[in-house]
Design a protein around this motif. Structure first.
Motif, PDB file in Angstrom:
ATOM      1  N   GLN A 159       0.834  -1.202   0.000  1.00 21.28           N
ATOM      2  CA  GLN A 159       0.000   0.000   0.000  1.00 21.28           C
ATOM      3  C   GLN A 159       0.868   1.251   0.000  1.00 21.28           C
ATOM      4  N   TRP A 160       1.939   1.234   0.767  1.00 24.65           N
ATOM      5  CA  TRP A 160       2.808   2.414   0.856  1.00 24.65           C
ATOM      6  C   TRP A 160       3.383   2.796  -0.505  1.00 24.65           C
ATOM      7  N   ILE A 161       3.748   1.809  -1.308  1.00 25.07           N
ATOM      8  CA  ILE A 161       4.496   2.145  -2.531  1.00 25.07           C
ATOM      9  C   ILE A 161       3.599   2.506  -3.703  1.00 25.07           C
ATOM     10  N   GLN A 162       2.326   2.681  -3.458  1.00 26.05           N
ATOM     11  CA  GLN A 162       1.466   3.093  -4.566  1.00 26.05           C
ATOM     12  C   GLN A 162       1.780   4.510  -5.034  1.00 26.05           C
ATOM     13  N   HIS A 163       2.564   5.251  -4.253  1.00 26.03           N
ATOM     14  CA  HIS A 163       3.017   6.564  -4.736  1.00 26.03           C
ATOM     15  C   HIS A 163       3.967   6.419  -5.926  1.00 26.03           C
ATOM     16  N   LEU A 164       4.469   5.200  -6.175  1.00 24.99           N
ATOM     17  CA  LEU A 164       5.344   4.958  -7.320  1.00 24.99           C
ATOM     18  C   LEU A 164       4.580   4.568  -8.580  1.00 24.99           C
ATOM     19  N   ARG A 165       3.273   4.390  -8.480  1.00 27.35           N
ATOM     20  CA  ARG A 165       2.486   3.954  -9.635  1.00 27.35           C
ATOM     21  C   ARG A 165       2.321   5.097 -10.625  1.00 27.35           C
ATOM     22  N   ALA A 166       2.545   4.791 -11.891  1.00 25.45           N
ATOM     23  CA  ALA A 166       2.406   5.778 -12.956  1.00 25.45           C
ATOM     24  C   ALA A 166       1.087   5.579 -13.695  1.00 25.45           C
ATOM     25  N   GLU A 167       0.715   6.558 -14.498  1.00 21.22           N
ATOM     26  CA  GLU A 167      -0.571   6.522 -15.193  1.00 21.22           C
ATOM     27  C   GLU A 167      -0.687   5.336 -16.138  1.00 21.22           C
ATOM     28  N   ASN A 168       0.443   4.859 -16.672  1.00 19.75           N
ATOM     29  CA  ASN A 168       0.377   3.754 -17.634  1.00 19.75           C
ATOM     30  C   ASN A 168       0.308   2.386 -16.963  1.00 19.75           C
ATOM     31  N   GLY A 169       0.272   2.354 -15.621  1.00 20.24           N
ATOM     32  CA  GLY A 169       0.159   1.090 -14.907  1.00 20.24           C
ATOM     33  C   GLY A 169       1.472   0.497 -14.455  1.00 20.24           C
ATOM     34  N   LEU A 170       2.597   1.002 -14.959  1.00 18.68           N
ATOM     35  CA  LEU A 170       3.907   0.569 -14.486  1.00 18.68           C
ATOM     36  C   LEU A 170       4.281   1.355 -13.225  1.00 18.68           C
ATOM     37  N   TYR A 171       5.452   1.068 -12.685  1.00 17.98           N
ATOM     38  CA  TYR A 171       5.896   1.686 -11.437  1.00 17.98           C
ATOM     39  C   TYR A 171       7.292   2.272 -11.614  1.00 17.98           C
ATOM     40  N   TRP A 172       7.480   3.459 -11.028  1.00 20.79           N
ATOM     41  CA  TRP A 172       8.809   4.059 -11.011  1.00 20.79           C
ATOM     42  C   TRP A 172       9.738   3.182 -10.184  1.00 20.79           C
ATOM     43  N   THR A 173      11.004   3.147 -10.582  1.00 20.65           N
ATOM     44  CA  THR A 173      11.974   2.306  -9.883  1.00 20.65           C
ATOM     45  C   THR A 173      12.154   2.744  -8.435  1.00 20.65           C
ATOM     46  N   GLY A 174      12.250   4.055  -8.202  1.00 17.10           N
ATOM     47  CA  GLY A 174      12.498   4.505  -6.834  1.00 17.10           C
ATOM     48  C   GLY A 174      12.163   5.968  -6.609  1.00 17.10           C
ATOM     49  N   TYR A 175      12.328   6.377  -5.341  1.00 11.79           N
ATOM     50  CA  TYR A 175      11.945   7.726  -4.911  1.00 11.79           C
ATOM     51  C   TYR A 175      12.939   8.203  -3.864  1.00 11.79           C
TER      52      TYR A 175
END
Length: 361
Positions: free
Chosen positions: A291-307
């Motif tokens: 749940q915490w890492i949903q801030h990494l979700r992008a509009e296209n459905g993939l996820y950013w590697t890191g923050y």
């Protein structure tokens, strides 16, 4: 796009709806090439470990034809010694960009092949992939040391093919899981491999009892949780290990640090820790991490590697198939997907044989 009806088992409150899961699966599929290869993202390189991770995510979502294509690519690009190169360019020629041959990358094919078989029951697929798995395991075990640990890699053949015998705890923990999956394939085919059984027994003993046999990478969170994720450390010892360094690596509300002291949380490490927590029976904490890492979700459905949380900045600015794949696999395990729970839970995987020197007090 993948039908939301095929991704119901990936639904987790606060993590993924069926529609979101379908969107993520479709985004991984969009990066897959027609020949089955799954690069980090189009235009970037492919490495064998992350290629398999993404293929496993496709299988968990019911995209078995796409996953099988990924394994066909792997079989077609295996070197004559059973290995794969560490990285390949995303292009028609598949030119290697890193000609080292890393043992954990090579071994991981066995995890993906067994996962695909469990997801499909396709014995013909297992027959076709058995020579690939066998050759890969034999390559890996050439680098096993007398203490059980397995050397990191064999260098570029053009440089003499020198073995790097330094052993990495994360890599060896991943190999431990892979060897158990390879043994499961061998048992299913009724082709016993006693040397493999001894190898996995020795390796597990080294991971559990001899940290001095591995390079000190304790700054990296993977060295913390991978012995649990790879199935070598279990029960009370696993819980003690995770609790010991929880506050070092876990950033509440954001995810898991990759390496200390950097203020950088990463999606892949966070999802893998969630999987390790699930393996330990701590599903509530696993879901919370996801749940915490949903801030990494992008509009296209993939996820950013890191923050980088001190800078409040996404870094690196890349959306990777393997980060999304690790999240889908964690969701699949938590949702009870049979193939995924089998390869990560490990209850039905062979455990190998520890030699007498390791079992006596």
């Amino acid at each position: 796009m993948t039908s939301p009806g095929r991704t119901e088992r990936l639904v987790l409150p606060g993590v993924l709806t069926a529609e979101q899961a379908a969107h993520t699966v479709a985004a991984i599929a969009a990066e897959q090439r027609p020949d089955g290869a799954i690069p980090w993202f189009r235009g970037h390189h492919l490495d064998p470990w992350d290629h398999v991770e993404a293929a496993m995510a496709l299988d968990a979502a019911g995209e078995h034809t796409r996953a099988e294509a990924a394994y066909r690519w792997l079989a077609a690009h295996q070197n004559s010694d059973g290995s794969w190169y560490a990285a390949y360019a995303d292009g028609a020629a598949d030119e290697p960009t890193d000609r080292g041959r890393e043992t954990n990358f090579v071994a991981y094919a066995a995890v993906g092949v067994w996962h695909h078989y469990l997801a499909t029951g396709d014995d013909a697929f297992l027959d076709r992939m058995w020579p690939t798995v066998y050759a890969a395991v034999e390559f890996v075990l050439q680098l096993q040391q007398p203490g059980g640990q397995i050397g990191w890699k064999r260098e570029d053949p053009e440089d003499g093919g020198i073995d790097r015998t330094e052993a990495l705890l994360t890599g060896c923990s991943s190999i431990h899981q892979a060897l158990r999956c390879a043994l499961a394939i061998a048992e299913h085919r009724e082709e016993p491999q006693p040397d493999w059984e001894l190898a996995v027994g020795l390796l597990g003993h080294a991971i559990r009892s001899h940290p001095e046999r591995f390079a000190d990478k304790s700054r990296y969170s993977m060295d913390w949780y991978y012995p649990v994720l790879g199935g070598a450390v279990t029960g009370a010892a696993a819980k003690e290990r995770i609790e010991e360094r929880w506050d070092d690596f876990v950033v509440p509300g954001l995810g898991v640090r990759c390496v200390l002291p950097n203020p950088w949380v990463t999606g892949g490490e966070s999802c893998e820790l969630a999987l390790a927590l699930w393996v330990m029976g701590e599903s509530d904490r696993a879901v919370e991490i996801l749940q915490w890492i949903q801030h990494l979700r992008a509009e296209n459905g993939l996820y950013w590697t890191g923050y980088v949380f001190e800078d409040r900045a996404v870094w690196p600015e890349e959306l990777t198939t393997w980060t999304a794949g690790s999240l889908l696999l964690a969701a699949a395990a938590l949702g009870g997907d049979e193939a995924t729970t089998a390869v990560f839970g490990g209850e039905r995987l062979p455990v190998g044989l520890e030699p007498d020197c390791c079992t006596q007090p």
